[in-house]
Design an enzyme around this catalytic site. Structure first.
Site, PDB file in Angstrom:
ATOM      1  N   HIS A 163      34.197 -22.358  12.933  1.00  0.00           N
ATOM      2  CA  HIS A 163      34.779 -21.395  12.007  1.00  0.00           C
ATOM      3  C   HIS A 163      35.172 -22.083  10.697  1.00  0.00           C
ATOM      4  CE1 HIS A 163      38.358 -18.779  10.791  1.00  0.00           C
ATOM      5  NE2 HIS A 163      37.270 -18.066  10.550  1.00  0.00           N
TER       6      HIS A 163
ATOM      7  N   TYR B 209      20.875 -22.731 -11.254  1.00  0.00           N
ATOM      8  CA  TYR B 209      22.082 -22.154 -10.652  1.00  0.00           C
ATOM      9  C   TYR B 209      21.765 -21.279  -9.434  1.00  0.00           C
ATOM     10  CZ  TYR B 209      24.085 -23.974 -14.905  1.00  0.00           C
ATOM     11  OH  TYR B 209      24.448 -24.806 -15.929  1.00  0.00           O
ATOM     12  N   GLY B 210      20.686 -21.615  -8.750  1.00  0.00           N
ATOM     13  CA  GLY B 210      20.315 -20.905  -7.528  1.00  0.00           C
ATOM     14  C   GLY B 210      20.957 -21.540  -6.316  1.00  0.00           C
TER      15      GLY B 210
ATOM     16  N   ASP C 259      19.295 -25.150  -4.823  1.00  0.00           N
ATOM     17  CA  ASP C 259      17.992 -25.081  -5.465  1.00  0.00           C
ATOM     18  C   ASP C 259      17.332 -26.465  -5.490  1.00  0.00           C
ATOM     19  OD1 ASP C 259      19.074 -26.494  -7.727  1.00  0.00           O
ATOM     20  OD2 ASP C 259      19.663 -24.603  -8.655  1.00  0.00           O
TER      21      ASP C 259
END
Length: 136
Positions: free
Chosen positions: A22, A124-125, A30
């Protein structure tokens, strides 16, 4: 091959996702991200976009409570198309995500349970998701 398992989820990746506890983090990054340098556990999914990998991961991984998703803040602070696609794949609204400075994102990646490097070439992927509780 297993029935009902998303085809982007390899046995190695499923093993890591299963072993997570958890609130452990999955970084889906990217092709530009320094994953090999930062990862303790690295899985690569070449040829797949970050949103496609996230969609596959979300098919087996519940999200932790808010903020369950972090995105890297773009250079000009705008929300990019790839980030909107990541939010949709995570099934969360923009207001439920946290945007993190690039270098803070890199620092956090050093503590990731697993980093998945996609073949994503858009800037920014990158996204972080936290594992929630699995229902019974």
């Amino acid at each position: 091959m297993l029935q009902g398992i998303h085809p982007l989820l390899s046995g190695e990746l499923l093993k890591h996702l299963d072993e997570m506890g958890h609130s452990d983090t999955v970084f889906i990054v990217d092709a530009h991200f320094p994953a090999a340098r930062l990862a303790h556990r690295l899985v690569t999914v070449p040829g797949a976009t970050s949103p496609a990998v996230l969609e596959a991961v979300r098919s087996v991984l519940p999200l932790d409570d808010s903020p369950a998703v972090d995105l890297m803040t773009s250079a000009d602070g705008t929300v990019l198309d790839v980030q909107r696609e990541l939010l949709a794949a995570a099934r969360v609204e923009e207001g439920d995500a946290r945007f993190v400075d690039r270098f803070d994102f890199y620092d956090a990646a050093e503590n990731a349970y697993v980093i998945i490097r996609a073949g994503e070439t858009r800037k920014y992927g990158c996204v972080v998701v936290r594992k929630g509780l699995v229902g019974h």
